[in-house]
Design a protein around this motif. Structure first.
Motif, PDB file in Angstrom:
ATOM      1  N   ARG B 168       0.809  -1.223   0.000  1.00 23.48           N
ATOM      2  CA  ARG B 168       0.000   0.000   0.000  1.00 23.48           C
ATOM      3  C   ARG B 168       0.840   1.269   0.000  1.00 23.48           C
ATOM      4  O   ARG B 168       0.528   2.231  -0.701  1.00 23.48           O
ATOM      5  CB  ARG B 168      -0.883   0.014   1.240  1.00 23.48           C
ATOM      6  CG  ARG B 168      -1.668   1.298   1.383  1.00 23.48           C
ATOM      7  CD  ARG B 168      -2.852   1.137   2.281  1.00 23.48           C
ATOM      8  NE  ARG B 168      -3.569   2.368   2.485  1.00 23.48           N
ATOM      9  CZ  ARG B 168      -4.656   2.467   3.232  1.00 23.48           C
ATOM     10  NH1 ARG B 168      -5.134   1.396   3.810  1.00 23.48           N
ATOM     11  NH2 ARG B 168      -5.272   3.612   3.387  1.00 23.48           N
ATOM     12  N   PRO B 227      -2.640   9.258   8.073  1.00 22.79           N
ATOM     13  CA  PRO B 227      -3.644   9.225   9.143  1.00 22.79           C
ATOM     14  C   PRO B 227      -3.698   7.815   9.732  1.00 22.79           C
ATOM     15  O   PRO B 227      -3.545   6.831   9.013  1.00 22.79           O
ATOM     16  CB  PRO B 227      -4.959   9.545   8.422  1.00 22.79           C
ATOM     17  CG  PRO B 227      -4.577  10.097   7.099  1.00 22.79           C
ATOM     18  CD  PRO B 227      -3.231   9.548   6.760  1.00 22.79           C
ATOM     19  N   ARG B 230      -8.704   3.738  11.415  1.00 21.17           N
ATOM     20  CA  ARG B 230      -9.732   3.601  12.451  1.00 21.17           C
ATOM     21  C   ARG B 230     -10.541   2.327  12.256  1.00 21.17           C
ATOM     22  O   ARG B 230     -11.301   1.938  13.123  1.00 21.17           O
ATOM     23  CB  ARG B 230     -10.659   4.819  12.450  1.00 21.17           C
ATOM     24  CG  ARG B 230      -9.951   6.112  12.839  1.00 21.17           C
ATOM     25  CD  ARG B 230     -10.951   7.224  13.166  1.00 21.17           C
ATOM     26  NE  ARG B 230     -10.261   8.513  13.179  1.00 21.17           N
ATOM     27  CZ  ARG B 230     -10.070   9.271  12.101  1.00 21.17           C
ATOM     28  NH1 ARG B 230     -10.526   8.891  10.930  1.00 21.17           N
ATOM     29  NH2 ARG B 230      -9.420  10.414  12.197  1.00 21.17           N
ATOM     30  N   ARG B 255     -11.024  -3.774  -6.846  1.00 23.85           N
ATOM     31  CA  ARG B 255     -12.079  -3.113  -6.072  1.00 23.85           C
ATOM     32  C   ARG B 255     -11.570  -1.827  -5.416  1.00 23.85           C
ATOM     33  O   ARG B 255     -12.192  -0.780  -5.518  1.00 23.85           O
ATOM     34  CB  ARG B 255     -12.593  -4.037  -4.967  1.00 23.85           C
ATOM     35  CG  ARG B 255     -13.553  -5.081  -5.475  1.00 23.85           C
ATOM     36  CD  ARG B 255     -13.845  -6.112  -4.411  1.00 23.85           C
ATOM     37  NE  ARG B 255     -14.508  -7.261  -5.000  1.00 23.85           N
ATOM     38  CZ  ARG B 255     -15.826  -7.359  -5.133  1.00 23.85           C
ATOM     39  NH1 ARG B 255     -16.606  -6.406  -4.705  1.00 23.85           N
ATOM     40  NH2 ARG B 255     -16.358  -8.418  -5.701  1.00 23.85           N
ATOM     41  N   GLU B 256     -10.448  -1.930  -4.704  1.00 21.13           N
ATOM     42  CA  GLU B 256      -9.971  -0.754  -3.969  1.00 21.13           C
ATOM     43  C   GLU B 256      -8.517  -0.987  -3.555  1.00 21.13           C
ATOM     44  O   GLU B 256      -8.231  -1.425  -2.441  1.00 21.13           O
ATOM     45  CB  GLU B 256     -10.849  -0.532  -2.730  1.00 21.13           C
ATOM     46  CG  GLU B 256     -10.658   0.817  -2.066  1.00 21.13           C
ATOM     47  CD  GLU B 256     -11.050   1.987  -2.959  1.00 21.13           C
ATOM     48  OE1 GLU B 256     -10.251   2.325  -3.854  1.00 21.13           O
ATOM     49  OE2 GLU B 256     -12.143   2.564  -2.772  1.00 21.13           O
ATOM     50  N   PRO B 257      -7.568  -0.701  -4.461  1.00 21.36           N
ATOM     51  CA  PRO B 257      -6.161  -1.040  -4.167  1.00 21.36           C
ATOM     52  C   PRO B 257      -5.658  -0.351  -2.904  1.00 21.36           C
ATOM     53  O   PRO B 257      -4.855  -0.919  -2.168  1.00 21.36           O
ATOM     54  CB  PRO B 257      -5.406  -0.558  -5.412  1.00 21.36           C
ATOM     55  CG  PRO B 257      -6.323   0.381  -6.111  1.00 21.36           C
ATOM     56  CD  PRO B 257      -7.715  -0.038  -5.763  1.00 21.36           C
ATOM     57  N   SER B 258      -6.147   0.863  -2.655  1.00 19.56           N
ATOM     58  CA  SER B 258      -5.601   1.604  -1.525  1.00 19.56           C
ATOM     59  C   SER B 258      -6.115   1.086  -0.184  1.00 19.56           C
ATOM     60  O   SER B 258      -5.640   1.507   0.861  1.00 19.56           O
ATOM     61  CB  SER B 258      -5.932   3.088  -1.668  1.00 19.56           C
ATOM     62  OG  SER B 258      -7.332   3.249  -1.713  1.00 19.56           O
ATOM     63  N   SER B 299      -8.466   1.415   6.848  1.00 17.76           N
ATOM     64  CA  SER B 299      -8.945   2.732   6.417  1.00 17.76           C
ATOM     65  C   SER B 299      -9.014   3.659   7.622  1.00 17.76           C
ATOM     66  O   SER B 299      -9.319   3.219   8.722  1.00 17.76           O
ATOM     67  CB  SER B 299     -10.340   2.592   5.790  1.00 17.76           C
ATOM     68  OG  SER B 299     -10.961   3.853   5.680  1.00 17.76           O
ATOM     69  N   PRO B 300      -8.722   4.942   7.413  1.00 18.39           N
ATOM     70  CA  PRO B 300      -8.909   5.899   8.514  1.00 18.39           C
ATOM     71  C   PRO B 300     -10.390   6.149   8.774  1.00 18.39           C
ATOM     72  O   PRO B 300     -10.751   6.811   9.746  1.00 18.39           O
ATOM     73  CB  PRO B 300      -8.246   7.184   8.001  1.00 18.39           C
ATOM     74  CG  PRO B 300      -7.599   6.852   6.723  1.00 18.39           C
ATOM     75  CD  PRO B 300      -8.203   5.590   6.209  1.00 18.39           C
ATOM     76  N   ARG B 301     -11.241   5.633   7.909  1.00 17.08           N
ATOM     77  CA  ARG B 301     -12.664   5.914   8.012  1.00 17.08           C
ATOM     78  C   ARG B 301     -13.315   4.937   8.972  1.00 17.08           C
ATOM     79  O   ARG B 301     -13.078   3.736   8.910  1.00 17.08           O
ATOM     80  CB  ARG B 301     -13.281   5.757   6.625  1.00 17.08           C
ATOM     81  CG  ARG B 301     -14.555   6.500   6.475  1.00 17.08           C
ATOM     82  CD  ARG B 301     -15.003   6.514   5.034  1.00 17.08           C
ATOM     83  NE  ARG B 301     -16.356   7.016   4.974  1.00 17.08           N
ATOM     84  CZ  ARG B 301     -17.249   6.636   4.086  1.00 17.08           C
ATOM     85  NH1 ARG B 301     -16.922   5.755   3.167  1.00 17.08           N
ATOM     86  NH2 ARG B 301     -18.458   7.136   4.100  1.00 17.08           N
ATOM     87  N   ALA B 305     -17.946   0.424   6.067  1.00 18.21           N
ATOM     88  CA  ALA B 305     -17.639   0.353   4.632  1.00 18.21           C
ATOM     89  C   ALA B 305     -16.562  -0.687   4.340  1.00 18.21           C
ATOM     90  O   ALA B 305     -16.618  -1.413   3.347  1.00 18.21           O
ATOM     91  CB  ALA B 305     -17.206   1.723   4.114  1.00 18.21           C
ATOM     92  N   GLU B 308     -17.829  -4.250   4.671  1.00 19.74           N
ATOM     93  CA  GLU B 308     -18.654  -4.535   3.494  1.00 19.74           C
ATOM     94  C   GLU B 308     -17.772  -4.900   2.291  1.00 19.74           C
ATOM     95  O   GLU B 308     -18.040  -5.867   1.572  1.00 19.74           O
ATOM     96  CB  GLU B 308     -19.464  -3.271   3.194  1.00 19.74           C
ATOM     97  CG  GLU B 308     -20.614  -3.416   2.248  1.00 19.74           C
ATOM     98  CD  GLU B 308     -21.217  -2.041   1.945  1.00 19.74           C
ATOM     99  OE1 GLU B 308     -21.158  -1.619   0.788  1.00 19.74           O
ATOM    100  OE2 GLU B 308     -21.710  -1.381   2.893  1.00 19.74           O
ATOM    101  N   LEU B 309     -16.698  -4.121   2.107  1.00 22.27           N
ATOM    102  CA  LEU B 309     -15.768  -4.389   1.010  1.00 22.27           C
ATOM    103  C   LEU B 309     -15.166  -5.788   1.149  1.00 22.27           C
ATOM    104  O   LEU B 309     -15.103  -6.552   0.183  1.00 22.27           O
ATOM    105  CB  LEU B 309     -14.661  -3.318   1.039  1.00 22.27           C
ATOM    106  CG  LEU B 309     -13.520  -3.429   0.037  1.00 22.27           C
ATOM    107  CD1 LEU B 309     -14.028  -3.324  -1.391  1.00 22.27           C
ATOM    108  CD2 LEU B 309     -12.476  -2.332   0.288  1.00 22.27           C
TER     109      LEU B 309
END
Lengths: 483, 483
Positions: B168, B227, B230, B255-258, B299-301, B305, B308-309
């Protein structure tokens, strides 16, 4: 040498002309002044040089052989890609002794690998053509600059181009896995490895990237691509100050930094010029603001997650007053309209009269202080000057441009350009910034190197130059000032 | 020189001892053999050297002054951080003429900037301490290697360390904004700029990163932080083959490399050893598989989500047969248990007997072919050998380890180590790979450089070495083979 050789070709050392013709083939060598004209002037029309010939090799091998011949005859070589340098980096001097080596005919996309997500590409492919080839393969080449229709990959890498998407993907440097270089003595340096991890000796590719053709000529590269985005969200936000714009960036970053594909700052003054002087570029907000941010999020993931992220972030920002108004693009057409408001700043400033440009960067945290102090300094120098900064605030990179006072004499304003640039540069320097964030040094800014990058730093650069190009033939007068 | 100076100190040239004592202060210079013992052997116990002294400067200034004194007296200098090199990169030779310069006392975190998300840090801070300092500031230093408790930042950067999270965030190189280097002649090279965009001359920091102390000594750096995450999701997946593992990586990446913080491959053989030989490391799947993948998303989020991914991706993979079984961590304890299954491979292999290690990389797309061919080659060489690869498949980096046949003689197996390494290396090379993905060259692999990186590449490396370290005093015998 033929009887009808032009004056320019006459300045080629004896023997070199025939050797170059043989190496480059028909159409590979231009020696008539009229044919060479487009290659000896930069597109900004700042520099007007002369060349003894223009070499246009069609292959990396012919390119290396041309360099070997030049080394044998001690002919200086000026590499040239799309000739889009902002700093005269690809224009020969007036002596007429240098040969321009144009890369445009080395223009094959050699391979795209969908598993490795890599592109093997020659120096002369334009950035736009490379983007398109990646797109056709369902991938993204995440580098975008305003000159991408003309700029060629070799020049893009030789100058470590930046642009709108570096906030997420880094500068050109960060996209390069492999590199192929023709050395000043004509040898081929083959660093074409498609590896994400390889710790076997010095990272030679890094020293050629960003060296502006002064150490060798990049003939091909392997670039790391990304999955194509399947969802994109863009919003234009009104903010009260650069400090608010920076806090908004921090708010998006703390949520999901990798979603931020672009985060562009525009001063109210500059946006006002766009709104007034560019037809079809109308601000979709109810009233003008002190400053604006265009934020774009992107993800390869389909579905509503990205929209949700944007709405959450903007909702919070509106609630706590960080953003005073905002508009979210609801279609590709609306997204295009928002980007037009960002892309027309250079054109609007041109229409508003004479302007002085500063492509500078500072640490992110110093942006508000920089804009405040530099604005005050310029207003003190030239009362009525229109301070019209915009740029890539997420990278600390501000195009701090000054537009002449309304109705004033443009020439008189431009006569003060060095006063303005020195005042801005002084503040940039105090804040630990750079005098050239994106555009490089070329010949325009070479004079700044001893002061800004002097001492051990410039000495080590000179040692590397002497080690790799001992005859000093590659792009002389660029990056490193004459001793 | 005192009357009681040790034999080692006696080999210091006249005058140098007192100059070094003055420069380094009390406790800054070790000259007794017993004090120096920990500094002259590598932790793998492969190399046993001698030193004329061990310098332990507490500041960058004292470090530079020590280098100046060494240059004056032509004393070779071996930089040493946490002494965790896998390739003898920080161990002096047996001549006893070199001075070891240990960085551990230069161990201040000078600053952390929450807006820039940067950390200014000295060479002697351990990677673990640096990670902790970032965490305390609510940020992430996204570099993790197994030796992080001892490895120091200077060594981490000098060797361009990799590890679990490069998929990453990239290798150590990609995290460095600024660098401070003591040059071989004792001058300070100050590249401590906190800028994400700066195109003002050659990218000098890049040439010191990964040069293994052969060009100068890194005394401090500015690192780009991220960041803090979380939300984190981890899953262990059973797959039928390396090819299936690679396809699973491609599925997550599209889908979401990062979001992919780690994507680790483990062969069934190696996992079997962990499961059998490591207490408390039990496979949480109903039956053993041919291979496994540990995937971690972060993810920092906050919110669901990421979960789910993960569930979407795994659901699809189970449905289309890419994954035959999977377990998702439901708690931090379960995530820890999954990581234990990854982290114990080296230990399990050690308990299973003698082993031969290959730290190699190939292009992602070549991984299945590499594992298949290298396995067959090793089995043909040593019937019954346990082929036990694992590693960072998302980076193309496989630790291709071979464990002795069960019940066989370990020494006899190790006697074939060069046959095994040569067989593996031959296949790596045919596939365009690297003989050292993460661990560097040091003194262990220097002999491979002429064959693998010979010609123009090694020549340019030597020119750079001669340009920056003309006396050849910095870490002699490492990276570049003697001429």
């Amino acid at each position: 040498m033929t009887a009808f050789a032009s004056d320019a070709a006459l300045s080629l050392p004896a023997g070199a002309l025939e050797q170059l013709r043989t190496a480059l083939g028909s159409g590979g060598l231009l020696t008539e002044a009229s044919d060479m004209a487009p290659f000896v002037t930069d597109w900004r029309n700042l520099f007007h040089g002369r060349a003894c010939a223009v070499a246009r090799p069609a292959t990396a091998e012919a390119c290396a052989e041309a360099l070997r011949i030049c080394a044998e005859h001690k002919i200086a070589v000026v590499p040239q890609g799309g000739n889009t340098s902002m700093v005269g980096g690809a224009t020969p001097d007036e002596s007429g002794r240098a040969l321009v080596l144009a890369t445009s005919r080395m223009n094959r996309v050699r391979a795209i690998d969908p598993i490795d997500q890599t592109m093997t590409i020659e120096a002369g492919v334009t950035l736009k053509a490379a983007q398109d080839a990646a797109k056709e393969a369902g991938l993204l080449l995440p580098l975008s600059i305003s000159s991408e229709g003309s700029a060629e990959i070799g020049g893009v890498l030789a100058t470590n181009a930046g642009g709108n998407n570096t906030v997420r993907y880094g500068n050109a440097r960060e996209l390069v896995l492999g590199l192929e270089v023709a050395l000043p003595d004509g040898r081929k340096l083959d660093l074409m490895r498609r590896l994400r991890k390889d710790n076997t000796g010095y990272a030679l590719r890094q020293i050629f990237i960003g060296s502006e053709g002064t150490l060798g000529l990049i003939t091909a590269a392997i670039l790391q691509l990304q999955p194509a985005p399947r969802s994109i969200e863009a919003a234009l936000c009104a903010v009260e100050s650069p400090a608010a714009a920076l806090r908004l960036f921090a708010a998006f970053r703390s949520r999901e930094p990798s979603a931020i594909q672009a985060f562009e700052f525009m001063s109210g003054v500059s946006m006002g010029l766009v709104n007034t002087l560019i037809p079809d570029a109308k601000l979709p907000l109810s009233e003008p603001a002190a400053a604006y941010v265009l934020v774009e999020l992107a993800s390869p993931r389909e579905g509503g997650a990205l929209r949700e992220l944007m709405e959450e972030a903007l909702g919070d920002a509106l609630e706590n007053g960080l953003v005073t108004d905002a508009v979210l693009a609801e279609s590709e057409a609306q997204r295009g309209a928002l980007w037009k408001l960002r892309e027309e700043h250079a054109e609007a400033q041109k229409r508003a009269g004479a302007s002085v440009k500063n492509d500078v960067s500072v640490p992110l945290s110093a942006i508000p202080e920089f804009i405040e102090r530099a604005s005050a300094a310029c207003e003190a120098l030239i009362p009525g000057v229109r301070v019209a900064p915009f740029g890539h605030i997420g990278d600390g990179n501000i195009h701090f441009n000054l537009v002449q006072p309304e109705g004033a004499d443009g020439a008189a304003f431009l006569a003060r350009d060095h006063d303005i640039m020195d005042a801005v540069a002084g503040i940039v320097r105090e804040l630990g910034g750079s005098f050239s964030a994106e555009h490089g040094v070329g010949q325009l800014k070479t004079y700044m190197m001893p002061d800004w990058r002097g001492g051990a730093e410039l000495d080590v650069m000179r040692r590397i130059k002497a080690a790799i190009d001992p005859q000093g033939l590659m792009n002389p007068g660029k990056v490193l000032p004459a001793l």
